[in-house]
Design an enzyme around this catalytic site. Structure first.
Site, PDB file in Angstrom:
ATOM      1  N   LYS A  28      25.777  -6.990 -35.200  1.00  0.00           N
ATOM      2  CA  LYS A  28      25.964  -6.223 -33.961  1.00  0.00           C
ATOM      3  C   LYS A  28      27.179  -5.307 -33.981  1.00  0.00           C
ATOM      4  O   LYS A  28      27.153  -4.245 -33.348  1.00  0.00           O
ATOM      5  CB  LYS A  28      25.993  -7.175 -32.773  1.00  0.00           C
ATOM      6  CG  LYS A  28      24.589  -7.724 -32.567  1.00  0.00           C
ATOM      7  CD  LYS A  28      24.442  -8.735 -31.488  1.00  0.00           C
ATOM      8  CE  LYS A  28      23.009  -9.235 -31.521  1.00  0.00           C
ATOM      9  NZ  LYS A  28      22.834 -10.478 -30.814  1.00  0.00           N
ATOM     10  N   GLY A  41      21.546 -15.386 -26.696  1.00  0.00           N
ATOM     11  CA  GLY A  41      22.603 -15.855 -25.805  1.00  0.00           C
ATOM     12  C   GLY A  41      23.591 -16.799 -26.478  1.00  0.00           C
ATOM     13  O   GLY A  41      24.584 -17.194 -25.880  1.00  0.00           O
ATOM     14  N   GLU A  46      33.752  -6.928 -25.331  1.00  0.00           N
ATOM     15  CA  GLU A  46      33.277  -5.840 -24.460  1.00  0.00           C
ATOM     16  C   GLU A  46      33.692  -6.101 -23.031  1.00  0.00           C
ATOM     17  O   GLU A  46      33.854  -7.248 -22.613  1.00  0.00           O
ATOM     18  CB  GLU A  46      31.734  -5.766 -24.491  1.00  0.00           C
ATOM     19  CG  GLU A  46      31.151  -5.255 -25.773  1.00  0.00           C
ATOM     20  CD  GLU A  46      29.625  -5.201 -25.751  1.00  0.00           C
ATOM     21  OE1 GLU A  46      28.997  -5.824 -24.863  1.00  0.00           O
ATOM     22  OE2 GLU A  46      29.067  -4.535 -26.630  1.00  0.00           O
ATOM     23  N   TYR A 100      32.799  -6.900 -19.469  1.00  0.00           N
ATOM     24  CA  TYR A 100      31.647  -7.646 -18.959  1.00  0.00           C
ATOM     25  C   TYR A 100      31.091  -6.933 -17.737  1.00  0.00           C
ATOM     26  O   TYR A 100      31.790  -6.749 -16.739  1.00  0.00           O
ATOM     27  CB  TYR A 100      32.038  -9.079 -18.604  1.00  0.00           C
ATOM     28  CG  TYR A 100      30.885  -9.888 -18.052  1.00  0.00           C
ATOM     29  CD1 TYR A 100      29.805 -10.232 -18.865  1.00  0.00           C
ATOM     30  CD2 TYR A 100      30.855 -10.292 -16.716  1.00  0.00           C
ATOM     31  CE1 TYR A 100      28.734 -10.951 -18.380  1.00  0.00           C
ATOM     32  CE2 TYR A 100      29.783 -11.017 -16.217  1.00  0.00           C
ATOM     33  CZ  TYR A 100      28.723 -11.342 -17.052  1.00  0.00           C
ATOM     34  OH  TYR A 100      27.663 -12.060 -16.559  1.00  0.00           O
ATOM     35  N   LEU A 101      29.844  -6.497 -17.842  1.00  0.00           N
ATOM     36  CA  LEU A 101      29.169  -5.832 -16.714  1.00  0.00           C
ATOM     37  C   LEU A 101      28.562  -6.933 -15.843  1.00  0.00           C
ATOM     38  O   LEU A 101      27.821  -7.778 -16.341  1.00  0.00           O
ATOM     39  CB  LEU A 101      28.105  -4.863 -17.221  1.00  0.00           C
ATOM     40  CG  LEU A 101      28.594  -3.803 -18.224  1.00  0.00           C
ATOM     41  CD1 LEU A 101      27.439  -2.899 -18.669  1.00  0.00           C
ATOM     42  CD2 LEU A 101      29.709  -2.954 -17.631  1.00  0.00           C
ATOM     43  N   HIS A 112      18.544  -4.877 -17.560  1.00  0.00           N
ATOM     44  CA  HIS A 112      18.251  -4.774 -18.994  1.00  0.00           C
ATOM     45  C   HIS A 112      17.188  -3.695 -19.150  1.00  0.00           C
ATOM     46  O   HIS A 112      16.042  -3.893 -18.752  1.00  0.00           O
ATOM     47  CB  HIS A 112      17.743  -6.117 -19.531  1.00  0.00           C
ATOM     48  CG  HIS A 112      17.246  -6.063 -20.952  1.00  0.00           C
ATOM     49  ND1 HIS A 112      17.862  -6.727 -21.977  1.00  0.00           N
ATOM     50  CD2 HIS A 112      16.213  -5.408 -21.511  1.00  0.00           C
ATOM     51  CE1 HIS A 112      17.216  -6.479 -23.113  1.00  0.00           C
ATOM     52  NE2 HIS A 112      16.202  -5.683 -22.848  1.00  0.00           N
ATOM     53  N   GLU A 159      18.339  -1.453 -26.971  1.00  0.00           N
ATOM     54  CA  GLU A 159      18.617  -2.175 -25.723  1.00  0.00           C
ATOM     55  C   GLU A 159      19.890  -1.677 -25.055  1.00  0.00           C
ATOM     56  O   GLU A 159      20.923  -1.528 -25.717  1.00  0.00           O
ATOM     57  CB  GLU A 159      18.806  -3.670 -26.000  1.00  0.00           C
ATOM     58  CG  GLU A 159      17.576  -4.393 -26.452  1.00  0.00           C
ATOM     59  CD  GLU A 159      17.782  -5.897 -26.485  1.00  0.00           C
ATOM     60  OE1 GLU A 159      16.814  -6.598 -26.756  1.00  0.00           O
ATOM     61  OE2 GLU A 159      18.919  -6.377 -26.261  1.00  0.00           O
ATOM     62  N   ARG A 171      11.893  -4.207 -34.644  1.00  0.00           N
ATOM     63  CA  ARG A 171      10.540  -4.776 -34.747  1.00  0.00           C
ATOM     64  C   ARG A 171       9.689  -4.269 -33.584  1.00  0.00           C
ATOM     65  O   ARG A 171      10.198  -3.667 -32.651  1.00  0.00           O
ATOM     66  CB  ARG A 171      10.623  -6.305 -34.651  1.00  0.00           C
ATOM     67  CG  ARG A 171      11.175  -6.751 -33.297  1.00  0.00           C
ATOM     68  CD  ARG A 171      11.052  -8.242 -33.041  1.00  0.00           C
ATOM     69  NE  ARG A 171      11.466  -8.575 -31.695  1.00  0.00           N
ATOM     70  CZ  ARG A 171      12.706  -8.795 -31.295  1.00  0.00           C
ATOM     71  NH1 ARG A 171      13.695  -8.710 -32.164  1.00  0.00           N
ATOM     72  NH2 ARG A 171      12.975  -9.093 -30.045  1.00  0.00           N
TER      73      ARG A 171
END
Ligand code: MV4
Length: 450
Positions: A116, A165, A200, A202-203, A208, A275, A291
């Site tokens: 990531k 998660g 990061e 945090y939102l 999504h 995403e 994918r």
């Protein structure tokens, strides 16, 4: 075009690939474990090969067994479906080493997006908007604390190899940082063998939103709009729709072009999903899936395209059948995931299907490998089908979903069908006014789920 392809998967997605291949005049080979001898994908394929015992590790994840099945049957290419080996760069390498073709992206693209930190760095350089946060990995607690103060709390610490998660911890304040940082690292190490983490902002209440992209591997790429997949439980999507109820045509065109251009730049091949978290009118990249996704049918519904056919075409060296200009949205589509699970705790509920009746009629698509008398084995994922509806607009799609759920009968096991009948009654579902936390709150309130 290929003469014969092997489908390295089971269940509804194996049927999905076999059906696309058949329409193209391409023969299909099913592989199966001993627990799946009576499975529908084995019956529907032109040929089948038993590749091992029930355990996924020894069957659907066994690279040598799958390669051997190709050699025995003369299949020239492998479609991985989703899950199992679909994002395994090593698998792609072995396939190429055997002179076979992987129906999907290159090993390199899978590798880049599988890490990531590398994915985010790559996308940022390609002009894709990202969540504010650390530049690359964060190695020490001191550095994490310094960044927390800079970014501003709350922040989220994520394992670079994370997924589902796991390896993700929120620090609400500076006091939480030590624990969050160490826990994210430990989870990354134990679940993925990699303790590298990044940080990061945090939102707190995003949606999504994911953009479907498709490339030909030769520098051309398109986008097929977004899906809103905010209704999730423990990082499992349960309800997906397209277009997103909160996304305007202008926003779609803007973020879609950014994504398509980024994929063209890297000569991406096949289907991919980028995403984002979406909050206050802004898109923030979080990760990319290399994918075909479970929820691809909602995109197919509104664009009227066959994404699996296109995957097979570009893998064989043919051009995509669509251009950005002729991709136009028609109406609204919704998918609900039917799982063999018992509410309120979503415990897996394998067993024999005593009665199965699939809904039909205008705008209804049922992707399932179920049949009357089939026994759902206990060894695999509990997804037993997807009900996808299409309407001229969102209210029509919702009404059609209610109608189709009324026709659907799956007896003999517990399923998540009652959940969807209840969700359709909810104002937030009817208006589309939900975010990534809405469903968990609803389940707690209505099912008393812990
Ligand atoms: C986030 C976030 C808030 N802020 N990142 C969850 C799984 C992984 N794919 C990313 N996830 C999140 N990342 C920042 N900076 C909230 C989540 C998140 C979430 C995201 C999408 C759908 C459901 C979710 C449920 C909980 C947390």
């Amino acid at each position: 075009m290929f003469n014969k392809i092997l489908v390295a998967n089971r269940g509804e997605i194996a049927l999905r690939v076999i059906r696309a291949a058949r329409e193209m005049g391409v023969k299909s080979v099913a592989v199966h474990s001993t627990a799946d001898s009576d499975a529908m994908h084995v019956r529907m394929a032109d040929e089948s090969v038993c590749i091992g015992p029930p355990s996924s590790q020894q069957s659907y994840l066994s690279i040598p067994a799958i390669i051997a099945a190709c050699e025995i049957t003369g299949a020239e290419a492998i479609h991985p479906g989703y899950g199992f080996l679909s994002e395994n760069a090593g698998f792609v390498q072995v396939i190429e080493d055997h002179g076979l073709t992987f129906i999907g992206p290159t090993a390199e693209h899978i590798r880049i997006m599988g890490d990531k930190i590398t994915a985010k760095d790559t996308m940022k350089k390609l002009g894709v908007p990202c969540v504010p946060g650390s530049e690359g990995g964060v190695a020490t607690l001191d550095e994490a604390k310094k960044l927390g103060a800079e970014i501003g709390y709350p922040v989220i610490i994520k394992a670079t190899a994370g997924g589902g998660g796991k390896g993700m911890k929120v620090a609400q304040t500076a006091k939480d940082m030590e624990r969050a940082f160490q826990t994210a690292r430990a989870e990354g190490k134990s679940n993925f063998g990699n303790d590298e983490v990044y940080i990061e902002k945090y939102l707190t209440t995003p949606r999504h939103i994911e953009i479907q992209v498709f490339g030909d591997g030769k520098g051309r790429a398109v986008h097929l709009g977004e899906r809103d997949c905010s209704l999730q439980r423990r990082h499992q999507k349960v309800f997906e729709e397209a277009p997103g109820p909160a996304i305007s045509a202008e926003e779609r065109a803007r973020i879609g072009k950014v994504c398509a251009d980024a994929m063209a730049d890297i000569s991406y091949i096949g289907a991919g999903t980028i995403e984002f978290l979406y909050e206050n009118g802004e898109f923030y990249f979080i990760e990319m899936n290399t994918r075909l996704q479970v929820e691809h049918p909602v995109t197919e519904g509104i664009f009227g395209v066959d994404l699996v056919r296109e995957q097979i075409r570009v893998a064989s060296g043919l051009p995509m059948e669509f251009t950005q200009e002729n991709l136009k949205i028609n109406g609204h589509a919704i998918e609900v995931r039917l799982n063999a699970e018992k509410l309120p705790n979503f415990r897996p509920s394998p067993g024999r299907i005593s009665q199965y009746h699939a809904p039909g009629g205008l705008g209804v698509r049922m992707d399932s490998a179920l049949y009357d008398g089939y026994s759902i084995p206990p060894y695999y994922d509990s997804l037993i089908g997807k009900l996808i509806v299409h309407g001229r607009d969102r209210p029509e799609a919702l009404a059609r979903l209610g109608r189709a759920l009324g026709e659907l009968i799956i007896d003999g096991v517990d399923t998540t069908i009652p959940l969807f009948r209840a969700l359709l009654e909810e104002e937030a579902v009817q208006t589309g006014a939900y975010n990534i936390h809405w469903l968990e709150h609803w389940l707690e309130t209505n099912l008393g789920e812990a």
